[in-house]
Write an enzyme that holds these catalytic residues in place. Structure first.
Site, PDB file in Angstrom:
ATOM      1  N   HIS A 239       0.834  -1.209   0.000  1.00  0.00           N
ATOM      2  CA  HIS A 239       0.000   0.000   0.000  1.00  0.00           C
ATOM      3  C   HIS A 239       0.866   1.254   0.000  1.00  0.00           C
ATOM      4  O   HIS A 239       0.650   2.179  -0.795  1.00  0.00           O
ATOM      5  CB  HIS A 239      -0.921  -0.036   1.225  1.00  0.00           C
ATOM      6  CG  HIS A 239      -1.778   1.173   1.396  1.00  0.00           C
ATOM      7  ND1 HIS A 239      -3.060   1.247   0.910  1.00  0.00           N
ATOM      8  CD2 HIS A 239      -1.525   2.370   1.985  1.00  0.00           C
ATOM      9  CE1 HIS A 239      -3.562   2.442   1.199  1.00  0.00           C
ATOM     10  NE2 HIS A 239      -2.649   3.144   1.855  1.00  0.00           N
ATOM     11  N   GLU A 240       1.862   1.286   0.880  1.00  0.00           N
ATOM     12  CA  GLU A 240       2.698   2.492   0.993  1.00  0.00           C
ATOM     13  C   GLU A 240       3.527   2.723  -0.267  1.00  0.00           C
ATOM     14  O   GLU A 240       3.631   3.847  -0.764  1.00  0.00           O
ATOM     15  CB  GLU A 240       3.614   2.386   2.224  1.00  0.00           C
ATOM     16  CG  GLU A 240       2.875   2.416   3.542  1.00  0.00           C
ATOM     17  CD  GLU A 240       1.905   3.577   3.654  1.00  0.00           C
ATOM     18  OE1 GLU A 240       2.206   4.661   3.133  1.00  0.00           O
ATOM     19  OE2 GLU A 240       0.822   3.390   4.239  1.00  0.00           O
TER      20      GLU A 240
ATOM     21  N   HIS B  74       1.530   4.328  -3.009  1.00  0.00           N
ATOM     22  CA  HIS B  74       1.366   5.787  -2.949  1.00  0.00           C
ATOM     23  C   HIS B  74       2.523   6.457  -3.694  1.00  0.00           C
ATOM     24  O   HIS B  74       2.334   7.434  -4.420  1.00  0.00           O
ATOM     25  CB  HIS B  74       1.371   6.281  -1.499  1.00  0.00           C
ATOM     26  CG  HIS B  74       0.045   6.212  -0.805  1.00  0.00           C
ATOM     27  ND1 HIS B  74      -1.111   6.753  -1.327  1.00  0.00           N
ATOM     28  CD2 HIS B  74      -0.314   5.678   0.395  1.00  0.00           C
ATOM     29  CE1 HIS B  74      -2.107   6.548  -0.484  1.00  0.00           C
ATOM     30  NE2 HIS B  74      -1.654   5.891   0.570  1.00  0.00           N
TER      31      HIS B  74
ATOM     32  N   GLU C 262      -6.287   6.671  -1.590  1.00  0.00           N
ATOM     33  CA  GLU C 262      -6.260   5.486  -0.733  1.00  0.00           C
ATOM     34  C   GLU C 262      -6.730   4.253  -1.506  1.00  0.00           C
ATOM     35  O   GLU C 262      -6.127   3.193  -1.422  1.00  0.00           O
ATOM     36  CB  GLU C 262      -7.149   5.697   0.498  1.00  0.00           C
ATOM     37  CG  GLU C 262      -6.561   6.612   1.536  1.00  0.00           C
ATOM     38  CD  GLU C 262      -5.173   6.186   1.970  1.00  0.00           C
ATOM     39  OE1 GLU C 262      -4.904   4.976   2.067  1.00  0.00           O
ATOM     40  OE2 GLU C 262      -4.334   7.065   2.190  1.00  0.00           O
TER      41      GLU C 262
END
Ligand SMILES: [Zn+2]
Length: 272
Positions: A136-137, A140, A199
């Site tokens: 997820h990070e 980004h 997100e």
């Protein structure tokens, strides 16, 4: 008045030339501040953060953060190379650090500079949980969300002090925007929340990356359920339960699991 017109023309031209299609999202993204300006500043701020915080190294947890981080990075490279985006990560300088903090958080700065806080480890629990967070990070960063946030900030700033930008000093300006976007000076751990759309994008890309790296994407759902159950009222913005709501997030992820598995299959990764 004439100067103003020239300024806005130049500004619009800049805007058009700065829109680039992002391979991970397929969208044209606003990139007023190019990576060549963002990354050195991000790297410097990351180094500063590591100096001012307690970095844990040599433990099995720290080694796991590094090992799984590398696997996620390799998955991103594989996906990019397979899709005709060789060289997309050429300016990245990956680092994966575990930092001692009670915060239930993790982040990745532009250019692949990752921090995982020890406070999130009881919730990640296992390798697949950590892969969910790192996927997820990293997503980004890959989707240039920080850059877009910075560009949006730059636009806001232009409204107020547009002419200052027009006459130059861009690097100083960029520095300031970087400081605002990452809150490095005071609150790097409490970064501004990404938008709901960002997100969802990070969830989607992250799910595919973890699957290509060999972690069952179904485990991401289990992780977010654990995160949802973690009722410690001081979750930082990045993992706030309402952004997007846990239920929506988990429902979306369930829909995306088959997509992530199909993508992984292209790289020979098969899940039962
Ligand atoms: Zn996020």
């Amino acid at each position: 008045m004439k100067n103003r017109t020239i300024f806005f023309s130049a500004f619009l031209a800049g805007l058009i030339f700065s829109c680039a299609k992002n391979p991970f999202t397929g969208k044209n993204t606003l990139a007023l501040v190019p990576n060549s300006e963002i990354l050195p500043s991000a790297f410097q701020q990351y180094g500063q953060f590591l100096k001012e915080n307690k970095v844990i190294s040599g433990t099995s947890d720290a080694k796991k953060v590094e090992l799984i981080g590398v696997k996620i990075k390799n998955a991103a490279e594989k996906w990019l190379n397979a899709n005709g985006y060789q060289g997309y990560l050429k300016d990245y300088q990956w680092e994966y650090k575990l930092v001692d903090s009670k915060d239930v958080n993790a982040w990745c700065m532009p250019g692949g500079k990752i921090v995982v806080y020890t406070g999130i480890l009881p919730i990640t629990k296992d390798d697949a949980g950590l892969a969910t967070v790192l996927g997820h990070e990293v997503s980004h960063a890959l989707a240039n969300h920080g850059q877009q946030r910075m560009s949006a900030g730059l636009l806001q700033q232009l409204g107020a002090v547009g002419t200052a930008v027009a006459v130059g000093n861009k690097s100083e300006e960029t520095q300031q925007m970087a400081m605002t976007a990452y809150g490095a000076a005071t609150t790097l751990g409490g970064m501004l929340p990404f938008s709901r759309a960002h997100e969802s994008e990070a969830d989607k890309i992250g799910l595919t990356l973890m699957a290509i790296a060999g972690y069952n994407p179904e485990e991401a759902i289990v992780f977010w359920q654990r995160m949802s159950a973690n009722s410690g009222g001081n979750k930082p913005p990045e993992f706030m339960s309402t952004h997007p709501s846990d239920e929506t997030r988990i429902a979306n992820l369930k829909k995306l699991v088959p997509v992530a598995k199909a993508e992984a299959l292209k790289f020979g990764v098969i899940f039962k």
